[in-house]
Structures are given as structure tokens and as C-alpha cells.
Design an enzyme around this catalytic site. Structure first.
Site, short mmCIF file in Angstrom:
data_model
loop_
_atom_site.label_atom_id
_atom_site.label_comp_id
_atom_site.label_asym_id
_atom_site.label_seq_id
_atom_site.Cartn_x
_atom_site.Cartn_y
_atom_site.Cartn_z
N GLU A 28 -31.35 -0.72 12.56
CA GLU A 28 -30.11 -1.22 12.15
C GLU A 28 -28.93 -2.32 12.78
O GLU A 28 -28.50 -2.93 11.94
CB GLU A 28 -29.28 -0.13 12.16
CG GLU A 28 -30.50 1.32 10.58
CD GLU A 28 -30.85 2.38 11.85
OE1 GLU A 28 -31.54 3.67 11.17
OE2 GLU A 28 -31.48 1.81 12.60
N CYS A 80 -29.48 6.89 13.00
CA CYS A 80 -28.98 7.82 14.61
C CYS A 80 -27.46 7.54 14.63
O CYS A 80 -26.85 6.67 13.91
CB CYS A 80 -30.24 7.24 15.81
SG CYS A 80 -28.75 5.76 16.00
N CYS A 86 -25.53 4.25 15.54
CA CYS A 86 -26.00 3.32 14.42
C CYS A 86 -24.95 3.71 13.25
O CYS A 86 -24.49 3.19 12.48
CB CYS A 86 -27.21 3.15 13.50
SG CYS A 86 -28.31 2.68 14.59
#
Length: 130
Positions: free
Chosen positions: A58, A89, A92
């Protein structure tokens, strides 16, 4: 987001996943980011033996878009070979929120399961400096 755009995002995320550099975990992730200009920027995870230096898929997609001067994000697809679609996560999520706290997310696995959500649902209390 219309069905053909969603399918293009999913396909791009699955395809770029193949470029992942994951010799330590074997966990390969692909991401595809749709911008307001209609561009799709892709990224894959790049591991490092010092795990803290690993870059998520990402983050890679976001950095590519920013480096190309495109910072108005609409949606992101994230793909991994997991039983359930993989969630981004926390780091991100915070990075995504910097650009669009309402970002649409399309989370997929290689078995065809799809979860659609938004960043505001996954990160309801975004950190802000104001």
C-alpha cells in the site's frame, strides 16, 4: 465505483503481487490505487532482512502516485494469498488517511473472496495534528 473499474483495480493488485520481494516471510501482497484522475498506481511489498525496513504494498502504491504528482485518492484494492481478504496494517491505514480518510477499500484473496469497506470504518479515529 463501477464494476469495470473495481475489476481493473482487483486485477492490477493481483498481478503486481507477483513482483513482491518477500524472501523472509513468503507473504506477498499487491495493491492498486485509483486516483481522481483515473490513474491506477500499483505497488507490492518489499521485505528487508531488518524487518522494520520492509515497505508495504500500500505504501509503495501511494509513494508512486505522489512521486508522479497525483495525490487525490479514491480507492485501493489489496490482494494476498490468504484464507480471508487481508486488511491493511495500522501504519498503512494512517498513511492512507493522510490523503483520504474516506478511501474506498476492496480487499481480496486469490480465491475470489472480496470485502468492500472504507478507511473510515477501519480507522475511525485518524491521528491529526489539528
Amino acid at each position: 465505483m463501477n464494476a469495470s473499474v473495481k475489476e481493473a483495480l482487483i486485477r492490477a493488485a493481483i498481478d503486481v503481487r507477483e513482483n513482491s520481494y518477500a524472501p523472509y516471510s513468503g507473504f506477498r501482497v499487491g495493491a492498486a490505487l485509483l486516483t481522481l484522475n483515473g490513474c491506477i498506481f500499483t505497488g507490492c511489498n518489499v521485505e528487508n532482512v531488518a524487518y522494520g525496513l520492509t515497505v508495504c504494498a500500500e505504501q509503495n502504491a501511494i509513494c508512486k502516485a505522489i512521486s508522479e504528482g497525483d495525490n487525490e485518492f479514491l480507492a485501493m484494492a489489496i490482494a494476498a494469498d490468504t484464507n480471508e481478504p487481508v486488511m491493511p496494517c495500522g501504519a498503512c491505514r494512517q498513511i492512507m488517511g493522510e490523503f483520504n480518510p474516506e478511501l474506498d477499500l476492496v480487499l481480496v484473496n486469490l480465491k475470489g473472496k472480496i470485502i468492500e469497506s472504507s478507511l473510515s470504518i477501519l480507522l475511525p479515529s485518524l491521528f491529526k495534528m489539528d
